[in-house]
Design a protein around this motif. Structure first.
Motif, mmCIF file in Angstrom:
data_model
loop_
_atom_site.group_PDB
_atom_site.id
_atom_site.type_symbol
_atom_site.label_atom_id
_atom_site.label_comp_id
_atom_site.label_asym_id
_atom_site.label_seq_id
_atom_site.Cartn_x
_atom_site.Cartn_y
_atom_site.Cartn_z
ATOM 1 N N ALA A 62 13.408 -44.175 -40.522
ATOM 2 C CA ALA A 62 12.129 -44.845 -40.742
ATOM 3 C C ALA A 62 11.114 -44.193 -39.821
ATOM 4 C CB ALA A 62 12.239 -46.342 -40.461
ATOM 5 N N GLU A 63 9.864 -44.154 -40.239
ATOM 6 C CA GLU A 63 8.845 -43.471 -39.453
ATOM 7 C C GLU A 63 8.472 -44.266 -38.205
ATOM 8 O OE1 GLU A 63 5.455 -42.364 -41.718
ATOM 9 O OE2 GLU A 63 6.600 -41.086 -43.094
ATOM 10 N N PRO A 64 8.176 -43.572 -37.106
ATOM 11 C CA PRO A 64 7.763 -44.255 -35.873
ATOM 12 C C PRO A 64 6.333 -44.772 -35.969
ATOM 13 C CG PRO A 64 7.619 -41.887 -35.572
ATOM 14 C CD PRO A 64 8.238 -42.115 -36.932
ATOM 15 N N ARG A 65 6.111 -45.928 -35.364
ATOM 16 C CA ARG A 65 4.773 -46.516 -35.354
ATOM 17 C C ARG A 65 4.238 -46.721 -33.937
ATOM 18 N NH1 ARG A 65 4.560 -44.865 -39.705
ATOM 19 N NH2 ARG A 65 4.349 -45.992 -41.680
ATOM 20 N N ARG A 66 5.142 -46.937 -32.983
ATOM 21 C CA ARG A 66 4.707 -47.167 -31.598
ATOM 22 C C ARG A 66 5.817 -46.732 -30.656
ATOM 23 N NH1 ARG A 66 0.316 -49.529 -30.203
ATOM 24 N NH2 ARG A 66 -0.053 -49.999 -27.995
ATOM 25 N N VAL A 67 5.435 -46.157 -29.527
ATOM 26 C CA VAL A 67 6.396 -45.750 -28.499
ATOM 27 C C VAL A 67 6.024 -46.422 -27.188
ATOM 28 C CG1 VAL A 67 5.098 -43.642 -27.905
ATOM 29 C CG2 VAL A 67 7.538 -43.807 -27.354
ATOM 30 N N GLU A 68 7.045 -46.871 -26.464
ATOM 31 C CA GLU A 68 6.819 -47.516 -25.171
ATOM 32 C C GLU A 68 7.793 -46.960 -24.135
ATOM 33 O OE1 GLU A 68 6.276 -51.810 -25.211
ATOM 34 O OE2 GLU A 68 6.188 -51.742 -27.410
ATOM 35 N N VAL A 69 7.261 -46.722 -22.946
ATOM 36 C CA VAL A 69 8.069 -46.356 -21.787
ATOM 37 C C VAL A 69 7.714 -47.374 -20.707
ATOM 38 C CG1 VAL A 69 8.787 -44.519 -20.215
ATOM 39 C CG2 VAL A 69 7.853 -43.922 -22.460
#
Length: 219
Positions: A62-69
């Protein structure tokens, strides 16, 4: 990656050297292990004797929508990007410094293979989304929210600062282990070469899938 400063696509050009690893049979070739990185290319090595979580099986694409570190306070939207006219990864526009670009022709985060996320390190006037990326520690969590509502969690394995001279694309972008779901977070590093209009290195954070929640986890 910087905006202005006489910068064109040059600062991103080194990234295109790695694009071929998503083609043909690259995903089937082991490119080393997750052993600690040593030497002058290392930004952060894994503490000796400190185990990392076991890997999770790849999940549905599935395509990424948000990334968090969370450890760095990074929380940013993700947009699909292709190649620019010079054949390099087309980053998010400079007026979107806090948006991350995903190389849409490569693996999707959570699926088998090494997915690539790129972001600017700064602009002419302020830090950008991946400004503090080189400070992330092995063992830190990286989460990606995807288009199907699932959230996939990766664990940082190591952090490398790779100089443009002698750049090894397979080492930077190739999967560490065939069939595993991996993630690369990439930005510019080193010093800014004004004559070349580019940074002298790339920061490459390598991570691998250790958890999944939501729709993807049940597939």
């Amino acid at each position: 990656m910087s905006s202005g400063r006489a910068l064109t696509g040059t600062a991103w050009a080194v990234l295109v050297l790695g694009l071929w690893v998503w083609g043909r049979d690259a995903a089937e070739v082991p490119l080393g292990s997750s052993a600690p990185i040593t030497g002058d290319i290392a930004a952060v090595g894994r503490p000796l004797g400190e185990p990392l979580p076991p890997e999770h099986d790849p999940v549905g694409a599935a395509e990424p929508r948000r990334v968090e570190v969370p450890s760095l306070g990074i929380s940013a939207p993700v947009v699909a990007r292709g190649l620019d006219g010079d054949g390099a990864i087309d980053p998010p526009p400079y007026d979107m410094p806090h948006t991350v670009g995903w190389y849409g022709s490569g693996p999707r985060p959570g699926a088998s293979g090494a997915a690539l996320l790129v972001g600017h390190v700064d602009t002419d006037t302020r830090p950008a989304v991946f400004y503090g990326l080189s400070a992330v520690r092995p063992g830190a969590a990286v989460t990606v929210t995807r288009s199907d509502g699932s959230v996939v969690e990766f664990t940082v394995d190591d952090v490398q600062v790779l100089p443009r001279d002698g750049f090894d694309a397979r080492k930077a972008y190739g999967p560490r282990r065939p069939g595993r779901s991996e993630l690369r977070l990439i930005t510019c590093g080193g010093s800014f070469d004004r004559e070349a209009g580019a940074y002298t290195a790339n920061v490459v954070v390598s991570a691998y899938l250790t958890g999944a929640k939501g729709m993807a986890a049940g597939r």
